[in-house]
Each structure stands twice: as C-alpha cells, then as structure tokens.
Design a protein around this motif. Structure first.
Motif, PDB file in Angstrom:
ATOM      1  N   THR A   8       0.829  -1.205   0.000  1.00 20.77           N
ATOM      2  CA  THR A   8       0.000   0.000   0.000  1.00 20.77           C
ATOM      3  C   THR A   8       0.862   1.252   0.000  1.00 20.77           C
ATOM      4  O   THR A   8       0.602   2.195  -0.766  1.00 20.77           O
ATOM      5  CB  THR A   8      -0.924  -0.001   1.236  1.00 20.77           C
ATOM      6  N   GLU A   9       1.880   1.267   0.848  1.00 23.07           N
ATOM      7  CA  GLU A   9       2.800   2.412   0.887  1.00 23.07           C
ATOM      8  C   GLU A   9       3.466   2.614  -0.465  1.00 23.07           C
ATOM      9  O   GLU A   9       3.584   3.742  -0.954  1.00 23.07           O
ATOM     10  CB  GLU A   9       3.863   2.183   1.959  1.00 23.07           C
ATOM     11  N   HIS A  10       3.881   1.530  -1.085  1.00 24.63           N
ATOM     12  CA  HIS A  10       4.574   1.629  -2.367  1.00 24.63           C
ATOM     13  C   HIS A  10       3.638   2.164  -3.457  1.00 24.63           C
ATOM     14  O   HIS A  10       4.035   3.018  -4.254  1.00 24.63           O
ATOM     15  CB  HIS A  10       5.141   0.266  -2.753  1.00 24.63           C
ATOM     16  N   ILE A  11       2.414   1.671  -3.480  1.00 29.74           N
ATOM     17  CA  ILE A  11       1.440   2.135  -4.477  1.00 29.74           C
ATOM     18  C   ILE A  11       1.113   3.607  -4.252  1.00 29.74           C
ATOM     19  O   ILE A  11       0.989   4.383  -5.213  1.00 29.74           O
ATOM     20  CB  ILE A  11       0.167   1.271  -4.431  1.00 29.74           C
ATOM     21  N   ALA A  15       1.521   6.632  -6.880  1.00 30.06           N
ATOM     22  CA  ALA A  15       0.434   7.532  -7.270  1.00 30.06           C
ATOM     23  C   ALA A  15       0.835   8.986  -7.059  1.00 30.06           C
ATOM     24  O   ALA A  15       0.546   9.851  -7.897  1.00 30.06           O
ATOM     25  CB  ALA A  15      -0.822   7.198  -6.468  1.00 30.06           C
ATOM     26  N   THR A  16       1.535   9.260  -5.961  1.00 29.56           N
ATOM     27  CA  THR A  16       2.025  10.615  -5.709  1.00 29.56           C
ATOM     28  C   THR A  16       3.017  11.032  -6.787  1.00 29.56           C
ATOM     29  O   THR A  16       2.954  12.150  -7.312  1.00 29.56           O
ATOM     30  CB  THR A  16       2.694  10.689  -4.319  1.00 29.56           C
ATOM     31  N   VAL A  42       8.726  14.349  -7.567  1.00 29.78           N
ATOM     32  CA  VAL A  42       8.665  13.104  -8.342  1.00 29.78           C
ATOM     33  C   VAL A  42       9.847  12.204  -7.974  1.00 29.78           C
ATOM     34  O   VAL A  42       9.677  11.016  -7.694  1.00 29.78           O
ATOM     35  CB  VAL A  42       8.658  13.386  -9.862  1.00 29.78           C
ATOM     36  N   LEU A  43      11.039  12.777  -7.974  1.00 32.75           N
ATOM     37  CA  LEU A  43      12.229  11.989  -7.648  1.00 32.75           C
ATOM     38  C   LEU A  43      12.185  11.461  -6.219  1.00 32.75           C
ATOM     39  O   LEU A  43      12.604  10.331  -5.947  1.00 32.75           O
ATOM     40  CB  LEU A  43      13.493  12.822  -7.868  1.00 32.75           C
ATOM     41  N   LEU A  44      11.668  12.260  -5.313  1.00 34.55           N
ATOM     42  CA  LEU A  44      11.548  11.831  -3.924  1.00 34.55           C
ATOM     43  C   LEU A  44      10.521  10.713  -3.778  1.00 34.55           C
ATOM     44  O   LEU A  44      10.765   9.719  -3.089  1.00 34.55           O
ATOM     45  CB  LEU A  44      11.166  13.031  -3.052  1.00 34.55           C
ATOM     46  N   ALA A  45       9.379  10.864  -4.419  1.00 31.72           N
ATOM     47  CA  ALA A  45       8.328   9.847  -4.320  1.00 31.72           C
ATOM     48  C   ALA A  45       8.750   8.534  -4.969  1.00 31.72           C
ATOM     49  O   ALA A  45       8.489   7.460  -4.429  1.00 31.72           O
ATOM     50  CB  ALA A  45       7.041  10.364  -4.970  1.00 31.72           C
ATOM     51  N   PHE A  46       9.393   8.619  -6.112  1.00 28.83           N
ATOM     52  CA  PHE A  46       9.822   7.412  -6.818  1.00 28.83           C
ATOM     53  C   PHE A  46      11.122   6.837  -6.265  1.00 28.83           C
ATOM     54  O   PHE A  46      11.520   5.749  -6.650  1.00 28.83           O
ATOM     55  CB  PHE A  46      10.019   7.687  -8.311  1.00 28.83           C
ATOM     56  N   ARG A  47      11.787   7.588  -5.371  1.00 29.54           N
ATOM     57  CA  ARG A  47      13.120   7.214  -4.876  1.00 29.54           C
ATOM     58  C   ARG A  47      14.084   7.048  -6.049  1.00 29.54           C
ATOM     59  O   ARG A  47      14.864   6.099  -6.113  1.00 29.54           O
ATOM     60  CB  ARG A  47      13.084   5.933  -4.054  1.00 29.54           C
ATOM     61  N   GLY A  48      14.001   7.953  -6.966  1.00 31.26           N
ATOM     62  CA  GLY A  48      14.839   7.914  -8.164  1.00 31.26           C
ATOM     63  C   GLY A  48      13.955   8.072  -9.384  1.00 31.26           C
ATOM     64  O   GLY A  48      13.111   8.952  -9.440  1.00 31.26           O
TER      65      GLY A  48
END
Length: 68
Positions: A8-11, A15-16, A42-48
């Motif tokens: 859930t956290e990853h999804i 989405a963010t 975007v980079l922070l949410a995707f971790r890259g």
C-alpha cells in the motif's frame, strides 16, 4: 534497497509520483520553477526514476510472497 514496508505504501508513493509528474508537465510552460519543484517531488516519491519505483514494486511484492 528499493522496497517499501507495505505494498500500500509503495502504491501510494507511485500515485504521488505520477500525479506530481503529470502536474509538472502540465505547468512547465507557464510556471517553470514550480515545475522543477514538482520534479523534485517526483524523484523523492519514486526514490529515483520510475524504473527504480517499478523495481521496488517487484521487490516489495517478492518480500511479501516469501514471508510465511
């Protein structure tokens, strides 16, 4: 390394990231500095990059399947 604690956290991070990416592209012409700030989100949410997020999705799912 890329995995989250829960799917859930990853999804939600995905989405963010997708929402921020969409917003950054939509306002790029009229508000370039705000677009750059959203790019940082975007980079922070995707971790890259989005590929890093996808790898993390598979790693998170794999961890959940391996646990009893």
């Amino acid at each position: 390394m890329f995995a989250s604690n829960t799917l859930t956290e990853h999804i939600l991070r995905g989405a963010t990231g997708i929402g921020a990416l969409w917003g950054a592209v939509a306002i790029a012409a009229s508000h370039p500095l705000s677009s750059l700030a959203l790019g940082g989100l975007v980079l922070l949410a995707f971790r890259g990059c989005p590929i890093c997020w996808t790898i993390g999705l598979f790693e998170t799912a794999w961890q959940k399947l391996r646990r009893p």
